[in-house]
Design an enzyme around this catalytic site. Structure first.
Site, PDB file in Angstrom:
ATOM      1  NE  ARG A  12     -77.744 -56.783  65.988  1.00  0.00           N
ATOM      2  CZ  ARG A  12     -77.217 -56.667  67.209  1.00  0.00           C
ATOM      3  NH1 ARG A  12     -75.900 -56.647  67.377  1.00  0.00           N
ATOM      4  NH2 ARG A  12     -77.998 -56.586  68.281  1.00  0.00           N
ATOM      5  CG  ASP A  13     -76.543 -59.647  69.368  1.00  0.00           C
ATOM      6  OD1 ASP A  13     -75.303 -59.643  69.266  1.00  0.00           O
ATOM      7  OD2 ASP A  13     -77.132 -59.300  70.402  1.00  0.00           O
ATOM      8  CG  HIS A 206     -75.574 -61.270  75.084  1.00  0.00           C
ATOM      9  ND1 HIS A 206     -75.075 -61.747  73.905  1.00  0.00           N
ATOM     10  CD2 HIS A 206     -76.117 -60.065  74.793  1.00  0.00           C
ATOM     11  CE1 HIS A 206     -75.298 -60.864  72.933  1.00  0.00           C
ATOM     12  NE2 HIS A 206     -75.926 -59.831  73.448  1.00  0.00           N
ATOM     13  CB  CYS A 237     -71.062 -57.869  71.715  1.00  0.00           C
ATOM     14  SG  CYS A 237     -70.539 -56.218  71.208  1.00  0.00           S
ATOM     15  CG  ASN A 246     -78.486 -62.396  71.598  1.00  0.00           C
ATOM     16  OD1 ASN A 246     -77.854 -62.423  70.564  1.00  0.00           O
ATOM     17  ND2 ASN A 246     -78.748 -61.303  72.254  1.00  0.00           N
TER      18      ASN A 246
HETATM   19  P1  HMG Z   1     -65.847 -44.329  63.330  1.00  0.00           P
HETATM   20  O1  HMG Z   1     -64.555 -44.910  62.899  1.00  0.00           O
HETATM   21  O2  HMG Z   1     -65.867 -43.593  64.627  1.00  0.00           O
HETATM   22  O3  HMG Z   1     -66.548 -43.433  62.252  1.00  0.00           O
HETATM   23  O4  HMG Z   1     -66.903 -45.523  63.375  1.00  0.00           O
HETATM   24  P2  HMG Z   1     -66.023 -42.418  61.224  1.00  0.00           P
HETATM   25  O5  HMG Z   1     -67.211 -41.581  60.938  1.00  0.00           O
HETATM   26  O6  HMG Z   1     -64.741 -41.794  61.681  1.00  0.00           O
HETATM   27  O7  HMG Z   1     -65.711 -43.327  59.929  1.00  0.00           O
HETATM   28  C1  HMG Z   1     -64.595 -44.199  59.822  1.00  0.00           C
HETATM   29  C2  HMG Z   1     -64.779 -45.073  58.592  1.00  0.00           C
HETATM   30  O8  HMG Z   1     -65.966 -45.890  58.719  1.00  0.00           O
HETATM   31  C3  HMG Z   1     -64.972 -44.272  57.323  1.00  0.00           C
HETATM   32  O9  HMG Z   1     -64.491 -45.059  56.250  1.00  0.00           O
HETATM   33  C4  HMG Z   1     -66.472 -44.183  57.206  1.00  0.00           C
HETATM   34  O10 HMG Z   1     -66.895 -43.954  55.891  1.00  0.00           O
HETATM   35  C5  HMG Z   1     -66.883 -45.560  57.674  1.00  0.00           C
HETATM   36  P3  HMG Z   1     -63.017 -44.866  55.623  1.00  0.00           P
HETATM   37  O11 HMG Z   1     -62.999 -43.419  55.219  1.00  0.00           O
HETATM   38  O12 HMG Z   1     -62.069 -45.170  56.756  1.00  0.00           O
HETATM   39  O13 HMG Z   1     -62.978 -45.868  54.530  1.00  0.00           O
HETATM   40  N1  HMG Z   1     -68.241 -45.596  58.234  1.00  0.00           N
HETATM   41  C6  HMG Z   1     -69.177 -46.464  57.830  1.00  0.00           C
HETATM   42  N2  HMG Z   1     -69.163 -47.453  56.908  1.00  0.00           N
HETATM   43  C7  HMG Z   1     -70.313 -48.132  56.753  1.00  0.00           C
HETATM   44  N3  HMG Z   1     -71.424 -47.920  57.489  1.00  0.00           N
HETATM   45  C8  HMG Z   1     -71.463 -46.944  58.404  1.00  0.00           C
HETATM   46  C9  HMG Z   1     -70.304 -46.168  58.604  1.00  0.00           C
HETATM   47  N4  HMG Z   1     -69.999 -45.156  59.436  1.00  0.00           N
HETATM   48  C10 HMG Z   1     -68.740 -44.817  59.192  1.00  0.00           C
HETATM   49  N5  HMG Z   1     -72.580 -46.741  59.110  1.00  0.00           N
HETATM   50  C11 HMG Z   1     -68.946 -46.686  63.709  1.00  0.00           C
HETATM   51  C12 HMG Z   1     -68.164 -45.409  63.964  1.00  0.00           C
HETATM   52  C13 HMG Z   1     -70.117 -46.749  64.658  1.00  0.00           C
HETATM   53  C14 HMG Z   1     -69.411 -46.710  62.275  1.00  0.00           C
HETATM   54  C15 HMG Z   1     -67.977 -47.876  63.965  1.00  0.00           C
HETATM   55  O14 HMG Z   1     -67.466 -47.725  65.246  1.00  0.00           O
HETATM   56  C16 HMG Z   1     -68.628 -49.209  63.820  1.00  0.00           C
HETATM   57  O15 HMG Z   1     -69.024 -49.622  62.733  1.00  0.00           O
HETATM   58  N6  HMG Z   1     -68.718 -49.982  64.955  1.00  0.00           N
HETATM   59  C17 HMG Z   1     -69.300 -51.286  64.930  1.00  0.00           C
HETATM   60  C18 HMG Z   1     -70.120 -51.448  66.145  1.00  0.00           C
HETATM   61  C19 HMG Z   1     -70.891 -52.744  66.124  1.00  0.00           C
HETATM   62  O16 HMG Z   1     -71.430 -53.141  65.100  1.00  0.00           O
HETATM   63  N7  HMG Z   1     -70.957 -53.421  67.297  1.00  0.00           N
HETATM   64  C20 HMG Z   1     -71.745 -54.582  67.420  1.00  0.00           C
HETATM   65  C21 HMG Z   1     -73.204 -54.243  67.473  1.00  0.00           C
HETATM   66  S1  HMG Z   1     -73.717 -53.588  69.036  1.00  0.00           S
HETATM   67  C22 HMG Z   1     -74.121 -54.980  69.958  1.00  0.00           C
HETATM   68  O17 HMG Z   1     -73.909 -56.088  69.525  1.00  0.00           O
HETATM   69  C23 HMG Z   1     -74.802 -54.771  71.278  1.00  0.00           C
HETATM   70  C24 HMG Z   1     -76.309 -55.065  71.223  1.00  0.00           C
HETATM   71  O18 HMG Z   1     -76.558 -56.383  70.766  1.00  0.00           O
HETATM   72  C25 HMG Z   1     -76.935 -54.881  72.619  1.00  0.00           C
HETATM   73  C26 HMG Z   1     -76.199 -55.630  73.737  1.00  0.00           C
HETATM   74  O19 HMG Z   1     -75.981 -56.856  73.612  1.00  0.00           O
HETATM   75  O20 HMG Z   1     -75.899 -54.976  74.724  1.00  0.00           O
HETATM   76  C27 HMG Z   1     -77.019 -54.098  70.264  1.00  0.00           C
HETATM   77 MG    MG Z   2     -76.445 -58.147  71.985  1.00  0.00          MG
END
Ligand code: HMG
Ligand code: MG
Length: 295
Positions: A12-13, A206, A237, A246
């Site tokens: 995933r990450d 990371h 990220c 990571n």
């Molecule tokens: P949003 O735009 O605020 O949400 O996204 P929305 O509710 O307004 O929806 C907008 C569109 O997204 C709509 O589609 C929804 O249907 C769709 P449209 O009508 O435009 O076609 N949608 C979705 N589609 C699929 N799956 C869903 C979903 N939710 C809404 N679950 C949201 C909010 C969180 C979904 C968006 O901001 C997003 O997907 N962000 C991605 C964040 C991400 O993946 N970041 C990387 C992971 S975090 C990380 O790596 C850190 C970590 O490793 C820890 C660390 O290292 O610190 C965990």
């Molecule tokens: Mg991470």
């Protein structure tokens, strides 16, 4: 029971941050190799918007194709109810919600404030409880933020405590930018540990600035026993520019082996997995050990 849990987050990450879209069958082979290596916790997919992170668009296919194995938990990120429902339909075993200790990062990563994110997580936790699915909570930017710089330990403690109170069984503390040093990690952990037991915490480092192993050692000293890592040092990220992978799972495993701490993971098989995914990506592994122990 092992002394330390290595929580493998590479599929995933790691793969969320690759420019190329990795074929689903390559991801599945990688995950199977990680199971064979002995990991019992593997973050396999992410039910986020494919517009935001196209690399994870095959989440349902992945979750449905994974071979159930006794003692092995496959988990997935679910930022909201939409993601949770899709993950549930795909037979997920554990989910993770992900928040941050920095407002700017929260906005860039999940498009809402910290408070709004906690509101979005509530129904996910309620639904997960109803379906007997454990929820892990991430707090990103625990020592620094790519947009705001330094992050106060008290802010990390506040968000982590709220997520634990909401029903997460464990909070994974993420040094998302990888700029923290052991001193920063210790200061942050000492604050968090005033309200949360180390058994409910994990460290997610990371390695952008080469500090991850030293930070994990600091975490061990503070009583943390669960560490997230990524095979071959994959990762980053998409919303933290420059954040490299990571910490490599094989480098952490070598350190744990040297410290005499059991993990249940086999080093040779892990190195094979590191080379498998690196070959698929067309580059050398991003880990010292996989290079040193190349067959
Ligand atoms: P949003 O735009 O605020 O949400 O996204 P929305 O509710 O307004 O929806 C907008 C569109 O997204 C709509 O589609 C929804 O249907 C769709 P449209 O009508 O435009 O076609 N949608 C979705 N589609 C699929 N799956 C869903 C979903 N939710 C809404 N679950 C949201 C909010 C969180 C979904 C968006 O901001 C997003 O997907 N962000 C991605 C964040 C991400 O993946 N970041 C990387 C992971 S975090 C990380 O790596 C850190 C970590 O490793 C820890 C660390 O290292 O610190 C965990
Ligand atoms: Mg991470």
């Amino acid at each position: 029971m092992n002394d330390v849990i290595l929580y493998e987050v590479g599929p995933r990450d790691g793969l969320q941050n690759e420019k190329a879209i990795i074929p689903t069958d390559v991801k599945l082979t990688l995950i199977e190799m990680l199971v064979q290596a002995g990991f019992q916790k593997i973050e396999a997919a992410s039910f986020v918007s494919p517009k935001w992170v196209p690399q994870m668009a095959d989440h349902s296919e992945i979750m449905q194709a994974l071979q159930a194995k006794e003692g092995v938990i496959y988990s997935a990120l679910t930022p909201n109810m939409r993601g949770f429902e899709a993950a549930l339909a795909a037979k997920v075993q554990e989910v993770a919600i992900f928040g941050a200790a920095s407002e700017s990062f929260s906005q860039k990563n999940i498009n809402c404030s910290i408070d709004e994110s906690l509101e979005r997580f509530k129904p996910v936790l309620q639904a997960a409880k109803k379906h007997n699915i454990k929820v892990r909570g991430y707090v990103s930017c625990v020592v620094g933020c790519p947009y705001e710089g330094r992050v106060l330990p008290s802010k990390v403690t506040e968000v982590a405590a709220k997520m634990l109170d909401m029903g997460c069984y464990e909070i994974s503390l993420g040094d998302t930018v990888g700029a923290g040093t052991p001193k920063d990690i210790r200061l942050m952990l000492k604050d968090v540990l005033t309200v949360i037991s180390p058994t409910n915490l994990a460290l997610h480092c990371h390695d952008t600035y080469g500090q991850a192993l030293a930070n994990i050692l600091a975490g061990l000293d503070e009583g943390i026993r669960t560490f997230d890592s990524s095979v071959s040092g994959l990762g980053g990220c998409p919303y933290a520019a420059g954040a490299s992978g990571n910490v490599a799972s094989e480098d952490v495993l070598y350190m744990m082996n040297g410290l005499g701490l059991s993990t249940g993971v086999d080093l040779e098989k892990l190195i094979d997995a590191a080379w498998y995914i690196s070959d698929a990506l067309g580059r050398a592994p991003n880990s010292k050990l996989a290079i040193a122990l190349k067959k």
